[in-house]
Design a protein around this motif. Structure first.
Motif, PDB file in Angstrom:
ATOM      1  N   HIS A  48       0.802  -1.222   0.000  1.00 62.96           N
ATOM      2  CA  HIS A  48       0.000   0.000   0.000  1.00 62.96           C
ATOM      3  C   HIS A  48       0.838   1.278   0.000  1.00 62.96           C
ATOM      4  O   HIS A  48       0.437   2.295  -0.566  1.00 62.96           O
ATOM      5  CB  HIS A  48      -0.950   0.006   1.202  1.00 62.96           C
ATOM      6  N   VAL A  51       1.369   2.648  -3.417  1.00 64.83           N
ATOM      7  CA  VAL A  51       0.197   3.021  -4.218  1.00 64.83           C
ATOM      8  C   VAL A  51      -0.113   4.497  -3.978  1.00 64.83           C
ATOM      9  O   VAL A  51      -0.553   4.873  -2.892  1.00 64.83           O
ATOM     10  CB  VAL A  51      -1.027   2.148  -3.853  1.00 64.83           C
ATOM     11  N   ARG A  52       0.114   5.321  -4.996  1.00 66.46           N
ATOM     12  CA  ARG A  52      -0.093   6.762  -4.825  1.00 66.46           C
ATOM     13  C   ARG A  52      -1.554   7.149  -5.003  1.00 66.46           C
ATOM     14  O   ARG A  52      -2.043   8.072  -4.365  1.00 66.46           O
ATOM     15  CB  ARG A  52       0.783   7.536  -5.816  1.00 66.46           C
ATOM     16  N   GLU A  53      -2.268   6.442  -5.874  1.00 68.79           N
ATOM     17  CA  GLU A  53      -3.674   6.752  -6.145  1.00 68.79           C
ATOM     18  C   GLU A  53      -4.493   5.475  -5.993  1.00 68.79           C
ATOM     19  O   GLU A  53      -4.675   4.730  -6.961  1.00 68.79           O
ATOM     20  CB  GLU A  53      -3.843   7.345  -7.545  1.00 68.79           C
ATOM     21  N   PRO A  54      -5.003   5.229  -4.790  1.00 67.33           N
ATOM     22  CA  PRO A  54      -5.713   3.968  -4.533  1.00 67.33           C
ATOM     23  C   PRO A  54      -6.881   3.705  -5.479  1.00 67.33           C
ATOM     24  O   PRO A  54      -7.059   2.576  -5.959  1.00 67.33           O
ATOM     25  CB  PRO A  54      -6.190   4.132  -3.088  1.00 67.33           C
ATOM     26  N   VAL A  55      -7.696   4.714  -5.758  1.00 63.71           N
ATOM     27  CA  VAL A  55      -8.869   4.489  -6.625  1.00 63.71           C
ATOM     28  C   VAL A  55      -8.427   4.084  -8.024  1.00 63.71           C
ATOM     29  O   VAL A  55      -8.999   3.172  -8.635  1.00 63.71           O
ATOM     30  CB  VAL A  55      -9.758   5.743  -6.670  1.00 63.71           C
ATOM     31  N   ALA A  56      -7.395   4.751  -8.553  1.00 64.24           N
ATOM     32  CA  ALA A  56      -6.889   4.405  -9.881  1.00 64.24           C
ATOM     33  C   ALA A  56      -6.315   2.989  -9.875  1.00 64.24           C
ATOM     34  O   ALA A  56      -6.523   2.209 -10.815  1.00 64.24           O
ATOM     35  CB  ALA A  56      -5.832   5.413 -10.318  1.00 64.24           C
ATOM     36  N   TRP A  57      -5.590   2.644  -8.798  1.00 68.21           N
ATOM     37  CA  TRP A  57      -5.022   1.298  -8.677  1.00 68.21           C
ATOM     38  C   TRP A  57      -6.134   0.256  -8.648  1.00 68.21           C
ATOM     39  O   TRP A  57      -6.069  -0.758  -9.359  1.00 68.21           O
ATOM     40  CB  TRP A  57      -4.186   1.224  -7.403  1.00 68.21           C
ATOM     41  N   HIS A 131     -13.542   8.439 -18.145  1.00 74.02           N
ATOM     42  CA  HIS A 131     -12.084   8.369 -18.073  1.00 74.02           C
ATOM     43  C   HIS A 131     -11.464   8.875 -19.376  1.00 74.02           C
ATOM     44  O   HIS A 131     -11.964   8.591 -20.467  1.00 74.02           O
ATOM     45  CB  HIS A 131     -11.621   6.929 -17.830  1.00 74.02           C
ATOM     46  N   GLU A 135      -5.827   7.675 -19.285  1.00 71.29           N
ATOM     47  CA  GLU A 135      -6.097   6.877 -18.082  1.00 71.29           C
ATOM     48  C   GLU A 135      -6.456   5.439 -18.458  1.00 71.29           C
ATOM     49  O   GLU A 135      -6.000   4.481 -17.835  1.00 71.29           O
ATOM     50  CB  GLU A 135      -7.239   7.496 -17.287  1.00 71.29           C
ATOM     51  N   LYS A 139      -4.619   1.811 -17.565  1.00 72.44           N
ATOM     52  CA  LYS A 139      -5.300   0.718 -16.866  1.00 72.44           C
ATOM     53  C   LYS A 139      -5.225  -0.588 -17.651  1.00 72.44           C
ATOM     54  O   LYS A 139      -5.145  -1.675 -17.075  1.00 72.44           O
ATOM     55  CB  LYS A 139      -6.755   1.095 -16.608  1.00 72.44           C
TER      56      LYS A 139
END
Length: 292
Positions: A48, A51-57, A131, A135, A139
Protein backbone atom coordinates in the motif's frame (compact mmCIF):
# COMPACT_ATOMS: atom_id res chain seq x y z
CA UNK A 1 -7.19 3.40 13.54
CA UNK A 2 -4.66 0.84 12.28
CA UNK A 3 -3.17 1.00 8.79
CA UNK A 4 -5.07 -2.18 7.90
CA UNK A 5 -8.35 -0.53 8.90
CA UNK A 6 -7.43 2.59 6.94
CA UNK A 7 -6.72 0.60 3.78
CA UNK A 8 -9.91 -1.42 4.24
CA UNK A 9 -11.79 1.86 4.61
CA UNK A 10 -10.31 3.17 1.35
CA UNK A 11 -11.57 0.06 -0.41
CA UNK A 12 -15.06 0.37 1.06
CA UNK A 13 -15.24 3.97 -0.14
CA UNK A 14 -14.51 2.76 -3.67
CA UNK A 15 -16.68 -0.37 -3.54
CA UNK A 16 -19.82 1.21 -5.02
CA UNK A 17 -17.96 2.60 -8.02
CA UNK A 18 -16.09 -0.66 -8.54
CA UNK A 19 -19.35 -2.62 -8.48
CA UNK A 20 -20.89 -0.22 -10.99
CA UNK A 21 -17.97 -0.67 -13.39
CA UNK A 22 -17.94 -4.46 -12.96
CA UNK A 23 -21.70 -4.79 -13.54
CA UNK A 24 -21.48 -2.84 -16.81
CA UNK A 25 -18.50 -4.93 -17.84
CA UNK A 26 -19.89 -8.35 -16.92
CA UNK A 27 -23.67 -8.02 -17.06
CA UNK A 28 -24.55 -9.90 -13.89
CA UNK A 29 -24.49 -8.86 -10.24
CA UNK A 30 -22.99 -12.18 -9.13
CA UNK A 31 -20.04 -11.87 -11.51
CA UNK A 32 -19.61 -8.19 -10.60
CA UNK A 33 -19.54 -8.96 -6.89
CA UNK A 34 -17.03 -11.76 -7.46
CA UNK A 35 -14.80 -9.42 -9.47
CA UNK A 36 -14.94 -6.79 -6.73
CA UNK A 37 -14.08 -9.43 -4.13
CA UNK A 38 -11.10 -10.59 -6.23
CA UNK A 39 -9.97 -6.97 -6.37
CA UNK A 40 -10.25 -6.69 -2.58
CA UNK A 41 -8.08 -9.80 -2.14
CA UNK A 42 -5.40 -8.26 -4.33
CA UNK A 43 -5.70 -4.94 -2.51
CA UNK A 44 -5.27 -6.71 0.83
CA UNK A 45 -1.97 -8.15 -0.35
CA UNK A 46 -0.68 -5.01 -2.05
CA UNK A 47 2.25 -2.89 -0.98
CA UNK A 48 0.00 0.00 0.00
CA UNK A 49 2.83 2.40 0.66
CA UNK A 50 3.75 2.26 -3.02
CA UNK A 51 0.20 3.02 -4.22
CA UNK A 52 -0.09 6.76 -4.82
CA UNK A 53 -3.67 6.75 -6.14
CA UNK A 54 -5.71 3.97 -4.53
CA UNK A 55 -8.87 4.49 -6.62
CA UNK A 56 -6.89 4.41 -9.88
CA UNK A 57 -5.02 1.30 -8.68
CA UNK A 58 -8.25 -0.46 -7.72
CA UNK A 59 -9.94 0.46 -11.00
CA UNK A 60 -6.98 -0.86 -12.99
CA UNK A 61 -6.96 -4.16 -11.10
CA UNK A 62 -10.74 -4.53 -11.32
CA UNK A 63 -10.75 -3.82 -15.06
CA UNK A 64 -8.21 -6.53 -15.70
CA UNK A 65 -10.10 -8.98 -13.47
CA UNK A 66 -13.21 -8.24 -15.54
CA UNK A 67 -11.33 -8.70 -18.81
CA UNK A 68 -10.23 -12.17 -17.71
CA UNK A 69 -13.76 -13.04 -16.61
CA UNK A 70 -15.26 -11.73 -19.87
CA UNK A 71 -13.02 -13.96 -21.94
CA UNK A 72 -14.22 -17.10 -20.13
CA UNK A 73 -17.81 -15.84 -19.97
CA UNK A 74 -18.00 -15.43 -23.75
CA UNK A 75 -17.18 -19.11 -24.19
CA UNK A 76 -19.87 -20.13 -21.68
CA UNK A 77 -22.48 -17.88 -23.28
CA UNK A 78 -21.93 -19.49 -26.66
CA UNK A 79 -23.36 -22.67 -25.11
CA UNK A 80 -26.22 -20.87 -23.36
CA UNK A 81 -29.72 -22.12 -24.14
CA UNK A 82 -31.53 -19.34 -26.04
CA UNK A 83 -30.65 -15.64 -25.92
CA UNK A 84 -28.40 -14.54 -23.05
CA UNK A 85 -29.62 -11.34 -21.38
CA UNK A 86 -28.02 -9.29 -18.61
CA UNK A 87 -29.22 -9.78 -15.06
CA UNK A 88 -31.85 -7.10 -14.31
CA UNK A 89 -31.37 -4.91 -11.25
CA UNK A 90 -33.69 -2.55 -9.44
CA UNK A 91 -31.96 0.82 -9.51
CA UNK A 92 -31.31 1.95 -5.95
CA UNK A 93 -31.67 5.67 -6.64
CA UNK A 94 -33.32 7.29 -9.66
CA UNK A 95 -30.66 8.02 -12.29
CA UNK A 96 -30.89 11.64 -13.33
CA UNK A 97 -29.00 11.94 -16.62
CA UNK A 98 -29.56 10.30 -19.98
CA UNK A 99 -25.95 9.08 -19.97
CA UNK A 100 -26.42 7.34 -16.62
CA UNK A 101 -29.61 5.64 -17.79
CA UNK A 102 -28.12 4.58 -21.11
CA UNK A 103 -25.01 3.09 -19.54
CA UNK A 104 -26.97 0.67 -17.35
CA UNK A 105 -30.01 0.03 -19.55
CA UNK A 106 -30.87 -3.50 -20.64
CA UNK A 107 -30.64 -2.36 -24.26
CA UNK A 108 -27.11 -1.03 -23.81
CA UNK A 109 -25.87 -3.99 -21.75
CA UNK A 110 -27.32 -6.37 -24.33
CA UNK A 111 -25.53 -4.60 -27.15
CA UNK A 112 -22.26 -4.52 -25.22
CA UNK A 113 -22.27 -8.31 -25.48
CA UNK A 114 -21.32 -7.85 -29.15
CA UNK A 115 -18.06 -6.13 -28.26
CA UNK A 116 -14.71 -7.78 -27.65
CA UNK A 117 -13.59 -7.62 -24.00
CA UNK A 118 -11.08 -4.78 -24.69
CA UNK A 119 -13.70 -2.81 -26.65
CA UNK A 120 -16.18 -3.21 -23.83
CA UNK A 121 -13.66 -2.14 -21.19
CA UNK A 122 -12.71 1.00 -23.10
CA UNK A 123 -16.32 1.88 -23.86
CA UNK A 124 -17.51 1.46 -20.27
CA UNK A 125 -14.64 3.43 -18.77
CA UNK A 126 -14.92 6.20 -21.34
CA UNK A 127 -18.66 6.47 -21.91
CA UNK A 128 -20.07 5.60 -18.49
CA UNK A 129 -17.33 6.90 -16.19
CA UNK A 130 -15.65 9.64 -18.20
CA UNK A 131 -12.08 8.37 -18.07
CA UNK A 132 -9.62 10.01 -20.45
CA UNK A 133 -7.96 7.77 -23.03
CA UNK A 134 -4.61 8.27 -21.31
CA UNK A 135 -6.10 6.88 -18.08
CA UNK A 136 -7.73 3.98 -19.90
CA UNK A 137 -4.50 3.14 -21.71
CA UNK A 138 -2.67 3.01 -18.40
CA UNK A 139 -5.30 0.72 -16.87
CA UNK A 140 -5.31 -1.69 -19.82
CA UNK A 141 -1.59 -1.57 -20.57
CA UNK A 142 -2.10 -0.29 -24.11
CA UNK A 143 -1.26 2.89 -25.98
CA UNK A 144 -3.52 5.92 -25.98
CA UNK A 145 -3.97 5.52 -29.75
CA UNK A 146 -5.11 1.92 -29.25
CA UNK A 147 -7.63 3.06 -26.64
CA UNK A 148 -9.04 5.61 -29.07
CA UNK A 149 -9.25 3.00 -31.82
CA UNK A 150 -11.03 0.49 -29.57
CA UNK A 151 -13.46 3.21 -28.50
CA UNK A 152 -14.28 4.14 -32.10
CA UNK A 153 -14.98 0.50 -32.95
CA UNK A 154 -17.11 0.06 -29.84
CA UNK A 155 -19.14 3.18 -30.58
CA UNK A 156 -19.74 1.92 -34.11
CA UNK A 157 -21.17 -1.36 -32.81
CA UNK A 158 -23.32 0.46 -30.26
CA UNK A 159 -24.64 2.90 -32.88
CA UNK A 160 -25.63 -0.06 -35.07
CA UNK A 161 -27.50 -1.57 -32.15
CA UNK A 162 -29.97 1.29 -31.55
CA UNK A 163 -29.46 1.50 -27.77
CA UNK A 164 -30.03 5.24 -27.46
CA UNK A 165 -32.93 6.81 -25.57
CA UNK A 166 -35.22 9.29 -27.29
CA UNK A 167 -38.17 9.10 -24.89
CA UNK A 168 -38.50 10.77 -21.48
CA UNK A 169 -38.70 8.73 -18.30
CA UNK A 170 -42.25 9.90 -17.63
CA UNK A 171 -43.34 8.88 -21.11
CA UNK A 172 -41.59 5.53 -20.72
CA UNK A 173 -43.50 4.93 -17.50
CA UNK A 174 -46.81 5.72 -19.21
CA UNK A 175 -45.97 3.39 -22.09
CA UNK A 176 -44.87 0.65 -19.68
CA UNK A 177 -48.14 0.93 -17.77
CA UNK A 178 -50.13 0.85 -21.03
CA UNK A 179 -48.14 -2.19 -22.12
CA UNK A 180 -48.96 -3.96 -18.86
CA UNK A 181 -52.66 -3.10 -19.13
CA UNK A 182 -52.89 -4.29 -22.75
CA UNK A 183 -50.82 -7.43 -22.23
CA UNK A 184 -52.64 -8.55 -19.09
CA UNK A 185 -56.01 -7.66 -20.60
CA UNK A 186 -55.34 -9.57 -23.82
CA UNK A 187 -55.93 -6.45 -25.93
CA UNK A 188 -53.79 -7.41 -28.90
CA UNK A 189 -54.85 -4.44 -31.00
CA UNK A 190 -53.70 -2.02 -28.30
CA UNK A 191 -50.50 -4.00 -27.82
CA UNK A 192 -49.74 -4.02 -31.54
CA UNK A 193 -50.19 -0.26 -31.75
CA UNK A 194 -47.40 0.28 -29.21
CA UNK A 195 -44.73 -1.60 -31.17
CA UNK A 196 -42.30 -0.38 -33.78
CA UNK A 197 -42.73 -2.39 -36.97
CA UNK A 198 -39.36 -4.07 -36.45
CA UNK A 199 -39.77 -4.71 -32.71
CA UNK A 200 -37.86 -7.70 -31.31
CA UNK A 201 -38.75 -9.77 -28.23
CA UNK A 202 -35.82 -11.43 -26.45
CA UNK A 203 -36.53 -14.11 -23.85
CA UNK A 204 -33.93 -15.51 -21.45
CA UNK A 205 -35.01 -18.71 -19.74
CA UNK A 206 -31.52 -20.18 -19.57
CA UNK A 207 -32.93 -23.61 -20.38
CA UNK A 208 -34.46 -23.69 -16.89
CA UNK A 209 -37.94 -22.38 -17.70
CA UNK A 210 -39.98 -22.24 -20.88
CA UNK A 211 -38.94 -19.34 -23.13
CA UNK A 212 -38.51 -18.67 -26.84
CA UNK A 213 -35.07 -19.93 -27.85
CA UNK A 214 -34.77 -17.46 -30.71
CA UNK A 215 -35.61 -13.75 -30.87
CA UNK A 216 -39.15 -13.04 -32.09
CA UNK A 217 -39.18 -10.24 -34.68
CA UNK A 218 -41.88 -8.04 -36.17
CA UNK A 219 -44.88 -6.34 -34.59
CA UNK A 220 -47.44 -8.98 -35.59
CA UNK A 221 -45.33 -11.92 -34.41
CA UNK A 222 -44.35 -10.25 -31.14
CA UNK A 223 -48.00 -9.39 -30.44
CA UNK A 224 -49.03 -13.02 -30.93
CA UNK A 225 -46.06 -14.28 -28.93
CA UNK A 226 -46.91 -12.12 -25.92
CA UNK A 227 -50.52 -13.39 -25.80
CA UNK A 228 -49.44 -15.73 -22.97
CA UNK A 229 -49.13 -12.69 -20.71
CA UNK A 230 -52.94 -12.49 -20.44
CA UNK A 231 -53.26 -15.88 -18.73
CA UNK A 232 -54.95 -15.98 -15.35
CA UNK A 233 -52.30 -17.16 -12.88
CA UNK A 234 -53.31 -17.57 -9.19
CA UNK A 235 -51.20 -15.45 -6.85
CA UNK A 236 -49.71 -13.34 -9.65
CA UNK A 237 -48.68 -9.77 -8.88
CA UNK A 238 -47.00 -7.38 -11.31
CA UNK A 239 -45.18 -4.26 -10.10
CA UNK A 240 -43.85 -1.32 -12.09
CA UNK A 241 -40.31 -0.69 -10.81
CA UNK A 242 -37.24 1.15 -12.02
CA UNK A 243 -35.16 -1.60 -13.61
CA UNK A 244 -31.75 -0.71 -14.97
CA UNK A 245 -32.53 2.98 -14.87
CA UNK A 246 -35.92 2.85 -16.60
CA UNK A 247 -39.48 1.80 -15.69
CA UNK A 248 -39.95 -1.95 -16.03
CA UNK A 249 -42.10 -4.80 -14.75
CA UNK A 250 -41.49 -7.52 -12.19
CA UNK A 251 -43.98 -10.40 -12.03
CA UNK A 252 -44.12 -12.58 -8.94
CA UNK A 253 -46.26 -15.49 -7.81
CA UNK A 254 -46.84 -15.81 -4.09
CA UNK A 255 -43.87 -13.53 -3.48
CA UNK A 256 -41.40 -15.40 -5.73
CA UNK A 257 -40.05 -13.47 -8.71
CA UNK A 258 -40.93 -15.19 -11.98
CA UNK A 259 -40.24 -12.62 -14.69
CA UNK A 260 -38.66 -9.23 -15.28
CA UNK A 261 -39.66 -7.20 -18.33
CA UNK A 262 -37.74 -4.24 -19.70
CA UNK A 263 -38.91 -2.19 -22.66
CA UNK A 264 -36.55 -0.34 -24.97
CA UNK A 265 -38.57 2.62 -26.20
CA UNK A 266 -37.48 4.78 -29.13
CA UNK A 267 -39.46 7.80 -30.33
CA UNK A 268 -42.46 6.68 -28.27
CA UNK A 269 -42.60 3.15 -29.72
CA UNK A 270 -41.40 -0.12 -28.19
CA UNK A 271 -38.35 -1.26 -30.17
CA UNK A 272 -37.30 -4.21 -27.98
CA UNK A 273 -38.93 -6.30 -25.27
CA UNK A 274 -36.50 -7.99 -22.87
CA UNK A 275 -37.99 -10.86 -20.84
CA UNK A 276 -35.78 -12.42 -18.18
CA UNK A 277 -37.26 -15.60 -16.70
CA UNK A 278 -34.08 -17.48 -15.78
CA UNK A 279 -34.58 -17.93 -12.03
CA UNK A 280 -30.85 -17.53 -11.38
CA UNK A 281 -31.10 -13.93 -12.63
CA UNK A 282 -34.11 -13.01 -10.50
CA UNK A 283 -32.91 -13.91 -7.01
CA UNK A 284 -31.34 -10.49 -6.35
CA UNK A 285 -34.09 -8.44 -7.95
CA UNK A 286 -35.92 -7.69 -4.72
CA UNK A 287 -33.13 -5.62 -3.18
CA UNK A 288 -31.57 -2.57 -4.84
CA UNK A 289 -27.86 -2.93 -5.49
CA UNK A 290 -25.58 -0.34 -3.94
CA UNK A 291 -23.44 1.39 -6.54
CA UNK A 292 -25.09 -0.02 -9.67
Amino acid sequence: MSLADEYAGLFEEARGRLLAIAYRMLGTVADAEDAVQDTFVRWSGAAHGEVREPVAWLTRVLTNVCLNRLTSARARREEYVGPWLPEPVVTEQPLTTVAERESVSMAMLHILERLTPPERAVFVLREAFGHAHAEIADKLGITEASSQQLYRRARGHVADGRARFTTSVDECRRITERFLFAARGGDQEALRSMFADDVVAWADGGGKVSAARNPVSGAERVTRYLSWMSRDIPGLEVDVLEINGMPGLVASVDGANMLAVSLHIVDGAIADVYLVANPDKLTRLAAPRSGV
